[in-house]
Design a protein around this motif. Structure first.
Motif, PDB file in Angstrom:
ATOM      1  N   GLY A   1     -29.297 -55.835  32.326  1.00 50.65           N
ATOM      2  CA  GLY A   1     -29.365 -55.686  33.778  1.00 50.65           C
ATOM      3  C   GLY A   1     -30.761 -55.701  34.347  1.00 50.65           C
ATOM      4  O   GLY A   1     -30.962 -55.382  35.523  1.00 50.65           O
ATOM      5  N   SER A   2     -31.749 -56.097  33.558  1.00 53.34           N
ATOM      6  CA  SER A   2     -33.136 -56.106  34.039  1.00 53.34           C
ATOM      7  C   SER A   2     -33.417 -57.248  35.007  1.00 53.34           C
ATOM      8  O   SER A   2     -34.452 -57.254  35.681  1.00 53.34           O
ATOM      9  CB  SER A   2     -34.103 -56.181  32.853  1.00 53.34           C
ATOM     10  N   TYR A   3     -32.497 -58.211  35.096  1.00 52.18           N
ATOM     11  CA  TYR A   3     -32.658 -59.329  36.030  1.00 52.18           C
ATOM     12  C   TYR A   3     -31.288 -59.922  36.313  1.00 52.18           C
ATOM     13  O   TYR A   3     -30.425 -59.992  35.427  1.00 52.18           O
ATOM     14  CB  TYR A   3     -33.568 -60.400  35.414  1.00 52.18           C
ATOM     15  N   GLY A   4     -31.069 -60.315  37.548  1.00 51.31           N
ATOM     16  CA  GLY A   4     -29.802 -60.944  37.897  1.00 51.31           C
ATOM     17  C   GLY A   4     -28.635 -59.985  37.798  1.00 51.31           C
ATOM     18  O   GLY A   4     -28.736 -58.801  38.141  1.00 51.31           O
ATOM     19  N   ILE A   5     -27.526 -60.490  37.300  1.00 51.31           N
ATOM     20  CA  ILE A   5     -26.286 -59.732  37.184  1.00 51.31           C
ATOM     21  C   ILE A   5     -26.211 -59.078  35.806  1.00 51.31           C
ATOM     22  O   ILE A   5     -26.462 -59.731  34.794  1.00 51.31           O
ATOM     23  CB  ILE A   5     -25.078 -60.669  37.393  1.00 51.31           C
ATOM     24  N   LYS A   6     -25.882 -57.807  35.749  1.00 53.02           N
ATOM     25  CA  LYS A   6     -25.792 -57.126  34.468  1.00 53.02           C
ATOM     26  C   LYS A   6     -24.532 -57.562  33.722  1.00 53.02           C
ATOM     27  O   LYS A   6     -23.438 -57.598  34.282  1.00 53.02           O
ATOM     28  CB  LYS A   6     -25.778 -55.608  34.649  1.00 53.02           C
ATOM     29  N   GLY A   7     -24.717 -57.885  32.456  1.00 51.52           N
ATOM     30  CA  GLY A   7     -23.590 -58.309  31.634  1.00 51.52           C
ATOM     31  C   GLY A   7     -23.840 -59.678  31.041  1.00 51.52           C
ATOM     32  O   GLY A   7     -24.963 -60.188  31.070  1.00 51.52           O
ATOM     33  N   ASN A   8     -22.780 -60.291  30.521  1.00 49.03           N
ATOM     34  CA  ASN A   8     -22.919 -61.645  29.991  1.00 49.03           C
ATOM     35  C   ASN A   8     -22.241 -62.652  30.916  1.00 49.03           C
ATOM     36  O   ASN A   8     -21.743 -62.292  31.986  1.00 49.03           O
ATOM     37  CB  ASN A   8     -22.363 -61.730  28.555  1.00 49.03           C
ATOM     38  N   VAL A   9     -22.209 -63.911  30.516  1.00 47.78           N
ATOM     39  CA  VAL A   9     -21.713 -64.960  31.409  1.00 47.78           C
ATOM     40  C   VAL A   9     -20.254 -64.770  31.808  1.00 47.78           C
ATOM     41  O   VAL A   9     -19.818 -65.243  32.863  1.00 47.78           O
ATOM     42  CB  VAL A   9     -21.903 -66.360  30.775  1.00 47.78           C
ATOM     43  N   SER A  10     -19.490 -64.051  30.985  1.00 46.07           N
ATOM     44  CA  SER A  10     -18.076 -63.837  31.307  1.00 46.07           C
ATOM     45  C   SER A  10     -17.893 -63.048  32.598  1.00 46.07           C
ATOM     46  O   SER A  10     -16.880 -63.216  33.294  1.00 46.07           O
ATOM     47  CB  SER A  10     -17.368 -63.123  30.154  1.00 46.07           C
ATOM     48  N   VAL A  11     -18.857 -62.201  32.932  1.00 47.44           N
ATOM     49  CA  VAL A  11     -18.778 -61.409  34.163  1.00 47.44           C
ATOM     50  C   VAL A  11     -18.687 -62.316  35.380  1.00 47.44           C
ATOM     51  O   VAL A  11     -17.945 -62.046  36.332  1.00 47.44           O
ATOM     52  CB  VAL A  11     -20.013 -60.480  34.281  1.00 47.44           C
ATOM     53  N   VAL A  12     -19.419 -63.416  35.355  1.00 44.33           N
ATOM     54  CA  VAL A  12     -19.398 -64.374  36.462  1.00 44.33           C
ATOM     55  C   VAL A  12     -18.175 -65.276  36.379  1.00 44.33           C
ATOM     56  O   VAL A  12     -17.484 -65.505  37.381  1.00 44.33           O
ATOM     57  CB  VAL A  12     -20.681 -65.219  36.460  1.00 44.33           C
ATOM     58  N   ILE A  13     -17.890 -65.786  35.200  1.00 44.44           N
ATOM     59  CA  ILE A  13     -16.777 -66.726  35.041  1.00 44.44           C
ATOM     60  C   ILE A  13     -15.455 -66.111  35.481  1.00 44.44           C
ATOM     61  O   ILE A  13     -14.620 -66.781  36.111  1.00 44.44           O
ATOM     62  CB  ILE A  13     -16.702 -67.216  33.578  1.00 44.44           C
ATOM     63  N   LYS A  14     -15.258 -64.845  35.187  1.00 39.80           N
ATOM     64  CA  LYS A  14     -14.006 -64.181  35.539  1.00 39.80           C
ATOM     65  C   LYS A  14     -13.787 -64.087  37.046  1.00 39.80           C
ATOM     66  O   LYS A  14     -12.651 -63.898  37.507  1.00 39.80           O
ATOM     67  CB  LYS A  14     -13.970 -62.778  34.923  1.00 39.80           C
ATOM     68  N   GLU A  15     -14.859 -64.210  37.830  1.00 44.71           N
ATOM     69  CA  GLU A  15     -14.752 -64.117  39.283  1.00 44.71           C
ATOM     70  C   GLU A  15     -14.467 -65.465  39.938  1.00 44.71           C
ATOM     71  O   GLU A  15     -14.165 -65.530  41.119  1.00 44.71           O
ATOM     72  CB  GLU A  15     -16.045 -63.537  39.871  1.00 44.71           C
ATOM     73  N   PHE A  16     -14.560 -66.544  39.191  1.00 47.83           N
ATOM     74  CA  PHE A  16     -14.341 -67.881  39.757  1.00 47.83           C
ATOM     75  C   PHE A  16     -12.861 -68.174  39.929  1.00 47.83           C
ATOM     76  O   PHE A  16     -12.041 -67.841  39.071  1.00 47.83           O
ATOM     77  CB  PHE A  16     -14.942 -68.962  38.846  1.00 47.83           C
ATOM     78  N   ASP A  17     -12.530 -68.813  41.057  1.00 47.37           N
ATOM     79  CA  ASP A  17     -11.191 -69.366  41.211  1.00 47.37           C
ATOM     80  C   ASP A  17     -11.259 -70.890  41.374  1.00 47.37           C
ATOM     81  O   ASP A  17     -10.280 -71.543  41.711  1.00 47.37           O
ATOM     82  CB  ASP A  17     -10.458 -68.742  42.401  1.00 47.37           C
ATOM     83  N   THR A  18     -12.449 -71.451  41.105  1.00 50.02           N
ATOM     84  CA  THR A  18     -12.682 -72.888  41.207  1.00 50.02           C
ATOM     85  C   THR A  18     -12.102 -73.605  39.990  1.00 50.02           C
ATOM     86  O   THR A  18     -12.194 -73.114  38.862  1.00 50.02           O
ATOM     87  CB  THR A  18     -14.194 -73.196  41.273  1.00 50.02           C
ATOM     88  N   VAL A  19     -11.497 -74.770  40.235  1.00 45.73           N
ATOM     89  CA  VAL A  19     -11.056 -75.624  39.141  1.00 45.73           C
ATOM     90  C   VAL A  19     -12.142 -76.675  38.944  1.00 45.73           C
ATOM     91  O   VAL A  19     -12.320 -77.571  39.764  1.00 45.73           O
ATOM     92  CB  VAL A  19      -9.703 -76.304  39.456  1.00 45.73           C
ATOM     93  N   PHE A  20     -12.890 -76.557  37.878  1.00 48.02           N
ATOM     94  CA  PHE A  20     -14.001 -77.465  37.616  1.00 48.02           C
ATOM     95  C   PHE A  20     -13.512 -78.744  36.947  1.00 48.02           C
ATOM     96  O   PHE A  20     -12.621 -78.714  36.096  1.00 48.02           O
ATOM     97  CB  PHE A  20     -15.048 -76.785  36.743  1.00 48.02           C
ATOM     98  N   ASP A  21     -14.132 -79.860  37.332  1.00 51.06           N
ATOM     99  CA  ASP A  21     -13.742 -81.149  36.753  1.00 51.06           C
ATOM    100  C   ASP A  21     -14.242 -81.300  35.318  1.00 51.06           C
ATOM    101  O   ASP A  21     -13.630 -82.013  34.514  1.00 51.06           O
ATOM    102  CB  ASP A  21     -14.294 -82.297  37.612  1.00 51.06           C
ATOM    103  N   ALA A  22     -15.351 -80.647  35.005  1.00 55.02           N
ATOM    104  CA  ALA A  22     -15.892 -80.682  33.647  1.00 55.02           C
ATOM    105  C   ALA A  22     -16.729 -79.436  33.411  1.00 55.02           C
ATOM    106  O   ALA A  22     -17.284 -78.867  34.354  1.00 55.02           O
ATOM    107  CB  ALA A  22     -16.725 -81.936  33.411  1.00 55.02           C
TER     108      ALA A  22
END
Length: 266
Positions: free
Chosen positions: A176-197
């Protein structure tokens, strides 16, 4: 030497490349710029197999390609000093030469993506560098890009500013020393976007998470790292199992380093 090994060796290019520059960008992480004709054949996601300029080190070291400039015949490698071999690389200076084998492996499939596409890039630690060339090439086509970068701590953050030129950026740090505390899953779990790739590269734990989360996605890719010996598929030192098979395997150096999610066991 068997026929298959001879065939592979015949297809692999060897070149003595010139060191253009080298810089330590954060503690133990170095940016090495090389120049040579080999650059003209490089693709995003491939790697180079570098010979350590010391006879005591017999095995080459695989390093992913971070950026490619075919006009100047220059490429950039970003690597971490982890042992005596990479420590020797870090002592190279402008004008020095290095024996290079490559470009090797299968790169990322960037075909059929345009301004109607939305792509997700996920990088962790020293796995971030190969995604830079992906971002640059897709941005040039007008592709919308979202990038998530994961690091252990603030002092380890690299390439954020460069990737921000091409995409929307989220940065996570374990402490948590920079940006969002945690790993990349913390952000991915908040997405509802369907990515093309989806294109990803990082530590084994992160790659396992991406593989599981996007297992059935038609265009989700993992760029994997592995210890290698020959680097050309002959020694089978970097094999991965294939789901639902006890006999079929994939080699990171020859069949990868890029694999579609769901095609290898992590």
């Amino acid at each position: 030497m068997n026929a298959n090994c001879k065939k592979r060796m015949g297809a692999i290019r060897l070149e003595v490349m010139r060191v253009v520059s080298q810089e330590e960008i954060v503690p133990t992480i170095f940016e090495l710029v090389l120049e040579g004709d080999m650059v003209e054949t490089m693709k995003a996601g491939q790697f180079l197999h570098l010979r350590v300029p010391d006879d005591a080190h017999l095995l080459r070291r695989p390093i992913s390609i971070s950026s490619i400039d075919k006009a100047t015949k220059r490429c950039r490698l970003i690597y971490r000093v982890e042992g005596s071999g990479t420590a020797i690389f870090s002592s190279l200076k402008t004008g020095d030469s290095i024996d290079v084998m490559g470009p090797q492996g299968n790169g990322f499939d960037l075909s059929d993506l345009d301004k109607q596409s939305h792509v997700l890039l996920v990088g962790g630690g020293i796995g971030v560098p190969p995604l830079l060339e992906v971002a640059r090439q897709l941005y040039a086509r007008g592709v919308k890009i979202t990038t998530i970068l994961g690091f252990a701590t603030k002092d380890a953050v690299i390439l954020e500013d460069e990737l921000a030129q091409y995409s929307k950026i989220f940065v996570t740090t374990d402490d948590g020393s920079y940006g969002i505390k945690g790993n990349v899953s913390v952000v991915i779990k908040e997405f509802d976007t369907v990515f093309d790739a989806i294109y990803s590269c990082g530590a084994p734990g992160m790659m396992k998470y991406i593989n599981q989360t996007f297992y059935d996605h038609p265009r989700a890719y993992l760029s994997l790292e592995s210890r290698m010996a020959c680097g050309m598929g002959a020694c089978y030192a970097c094999v991965l199992k294939v789901p639902d098979s006890e006999t079929v395997s994939q080699r990171v150096c020859e069949d990868g380093p890029v694999f579609k999610t769901g095609t290898v066991v992590l």
